[in-house]
Write a protein that holds these residues in place. Structure first.
Motif, short mmCIF file in Angstrom:
data_model
loop_
_atom_site.label_atom_id
_atom_site.label_comp_id
_atom_site.label_asym_id
_atom_site.label_seq_id
_atom_site.Cartn_x
_atom_site.Cartn_y
_atom_site.Cartn_z
N GLY A 220 0.85 -1.33 -0.18
CA GLY A 220 0.09 -0.01 -0.03
C GLY A 220 0.85 1.20 -0.16
N TYR A 221 1.88 1.21 0.90
CA TYR A 221 2.86 2.48 0.90
C TYR A 221 3.58 2.71 -0.57
CZ TYR A 221 6.32 5.56 2.25
OH TYR A 221 7.19 6.69 2.63
N LEU A 222 4.12 1.35 -1.02
CA LEU A 222 4.76 1.71 -2.46
C LEU A 222 3.83 2.22 -3.61
CD1 LEU A 222 7.16 -1.29 -2.15
CD2 LEU A 222 7.68 0.92 -1.86
N GLY A 223 2.67 1.65 -3.46
CA GLY A 223 1.54 1.74 -4.73
C GLY A 223 1.26 3.37 -4.48
N SER A 224 1.09 3.70 -3.23
CA SER A 224 0.62 5.19 -3.09
C SER A 224 1.68 6.20 -3.34
CB SER A 224 0.23 5.25 -1.46
OG SER A 224 -0.87 4.61 -1.31
N HIS A 225 2.90 5.78 -3.24
CA HIS A 225 4.10 6.55 -3.55
C HIS A 225 4.16 6.68 -4.94
CE1 HIS A 225 8.03 8.40 -3.41
NE2 HIS A 225 8.37 7.58 -4.20
N ILE A 226 4.16 5.72 -5.83
CA ILE A 226 4.01 5.81 -7.17
C ILE A 226 2.88 6.63 -7.87
CG2 ILE A 226 3.97 4.65 -9.37
CD1 ILE A 226 6.47 4.22 -7.82
N ALA A 227 1.96 6.51 -7.04
CA ALA A 227 0.61 7.13 -7.56
C ALA A 227 0.81 8.72 -7.40
CB ALA A 227 -0.62 6.73 -6.97
N ILE A 228 1.25 8.99 -6.13
CA ILE A 228 1.46 10.49 -5.81
C ILE A 228 2.42 10.98 -6.96
CG2 ILE A 228 2.41 11.94 -4.10
CD1 ILE A 228 1.20 10.15 -1.89
N ARG A 229 3.67 10.56 -7.12
CA ARG A 229 4.66 10.76 -8.10
C ARG A 229 4.23 11.05 -9.54
NH1 ARG A 229 7.38 13.80 -4.71
NH2 ARG A 229 8.13 12.93 -3.03
N GLN A 230 3.48 10.18 -9.85
CA GLN A 230 3.00 10.29 -11.28
C GLN A 230 1.89 10.84 -11.57
OE1 GLN A 230 5.15 8.74 -13.69
NE2 GLN A 230 6.43 8.19 -11.98
N GLY A 231 1.62 11.42 -12.92
CA GLY A 231 0.42 12.10 -13.38
C GLY A 231 -1.01 11.24 -13.36
N ASN A 232 -1.96 12.07 -13.73
CA ASN A 232 -3.13 11.32 -13.64
C ASN A 232 -3.31 10.39 -14.84
OD1 ASN A 232 -4.85 12.47 -11.24
ND2 ASN A 232 -4.60 14.17 -12.29
N THR A 233 -2.62 10.73 -15.91
CA THR A 233 -2.59 9.85 -16.82
C THR A 233 -2.25 8.33 -16.81
OG1 THR A 233 -2.36 11.68 -18.57
CG2 THR A 233 -2.04 9.62 -19.52
N LEU A 234 -0.94 8.33 -16.09
CA LEU A 234 -0.78 6.95 -15.76
C LEU A 234 -1.62 6.51 -14.73
CD1 LEU A 234 1.32 4.67 -15.81
CD2 LEU A 234 2.78 5.93 -13.93
N VAL A 235 -2.23 6.96 -13.98
CA VAL A 235 -2.96 6.45 -12.97
C VAL A 235 -4.35 6.01 -13.63
CG1 VAL A 235 -4.21 6.80 -10.61
CG2 VAL A 235 -1.96 7.83 -10.77
N LYS A 236 -4.76 6.85 -14.43
CA LYS A 236 -6.03 6.59 -15.13
C LYS A 236 -5.80 5.35 -16.01
CE LYS A 236 -8.70 8.48 -18.91
NZ LYS A 236 -10.24 8.62 -18.49
N ARG A 237 -4.82 5.01 -16.60
CA ARG A 237 -4.54 3.76 -17.32
C ARG A 237 -4.34 2.61 -16.42
NH1 ARG A 237 -6.25 6.49 -20.46
NH2 ARG A 237 -5.51 7.48 -22.44
N ALA A 238 -3.85 2.74 -15.34
CA ALA A 238 -3.86 1.65 -14.27
C ALA A 238 -5.40 1.37 -13.76
CB ALA A 238 -2.87 1.90 -13.20
N PHE A 239 -5.92 2.24 -13.57
CA PHE A 239 -7.38 2.15 -13.36
C PHE A 239 -8.07 1.48 -14.34
CE2 PHE A 239 -11.85 3.17 -13.58
CZ PHE A 239 -12.47 3.03 -12.12
#
Length: 253
Positions: A220-239
């Motif tokens: 949970g910590y590592l995934g949250s760290h990546i989500a915070i550091r990356q832009g919404n586009t990458l997070v949207k694709r992961a979703f």
């Protein structure tokens, strides 16, 4: 049943991977973690209760990371908790009596629809445009939160994804902000409530939990760290990828 060292290692690795991707995409820890519990020998009810307890610590890992730079607003948190927790309690109270196959197939179709909806809405969740926090829009939003809370209490895979998309679609959040609310409130408070209700109604494999808990916090910590550091586009694709994979899993596995 008691697991040997190899089984505990599998639990730990599963929890790290499942919670990492869940924290990155806003839900879906049950896609990997719940089936592994059944594969290793737990019954459906025991696996469900054990998974719910372990998934609380996804929220712990997310809190540890989001505390450093969180955009969570107190009023929004109270609304999400107040509208969602009654649904969680109701869903968790009914799930062990529900026809499992029909419920999972319906959920699979709905989950795939979330991913396709996001794909065909390229601007969805990219910008933060808050709306519907007052008046009739707020009441409609709270009704939706109750329904999502019910899903959270009653299913094993993907309920966080429904909260993420509802916060984006109805309340105008962007992906990163919506996922922060999902991980902290759904991951910790909602899942904690569901775990309590299911734990009272069924069995929990307590000796399986240490490996799951440690893996959940780390992932949970590592995934949250990546989500915070990356832009919404990458997070949207992961979703989008996570929703479609979970939907297919619910339909065909």
């Amino acid at each position: 049943m008691t697991l040997d060292l190899a089984g505990q290692a599998i639990l730990f690795g599963t929890a790290v991977v499942a919670n990492f991707f869940s924290a990155l995409s806003g839900g879906g820890v049950g896609l990997i973690q719940f089936p592994i519990l059944i594969f290793l020998g737990l019954s459906f009810g025991t696996a469900l209760a054990t998974h719910k307890v372990a998934s609380v610590f996804l929220g712990v890992g997310a809190i540890l990371r989001h505390m450093k730079e969180s955009h969570l607003e107190r009023r929004a948190c109270l609304i999400i908790l107040g509208a969602g927790i009654p649904g969680v309690i109701l869903g968790a109270s009914l799930i062990l009596k529900a026809p499992e196959k029909e419920a999972l197939m319906t959920l699979g179709v709905l989950t795939i629809s979330l991913g396709l909806y996001s794909i065909f809405k390229p601007k969805l969740g990219i910008d933060y445009t808050p709306k519907n926090w007052t008046g009739s829009g707020l009441w409609q939003g709270m009704a939706g939160l109750f329904v999502v809370g019910f899903l959270n209490g009653s299913i094993t895979s993907g309920s966080g994804l429904f909260l993420t998309i509802w916060l984006i679609r109805h309340f105008g959040m962007d992906y990163k902000r919506a996922i922060a609310y999902t991980l902290v409130l759904c991951g910790f408070a909602w899942n904690g409530t569901g775990a309590l209700v299911l734990g009272l109604a069924g069995d929990i494999a307590w000796d399986w939990l240490p490996a799951l808990i440690v893996g959940s916090v780390i992932g949970g910590y590592l995934g949250s760290h990546i989500a915070i550091r990356q832009g919404n586009t990458l997070v949207k694709r992961a979703f989008e990828a996570t929703t479609i994979l979970i939907g297919l899993k619910l339909l065909f596995i």
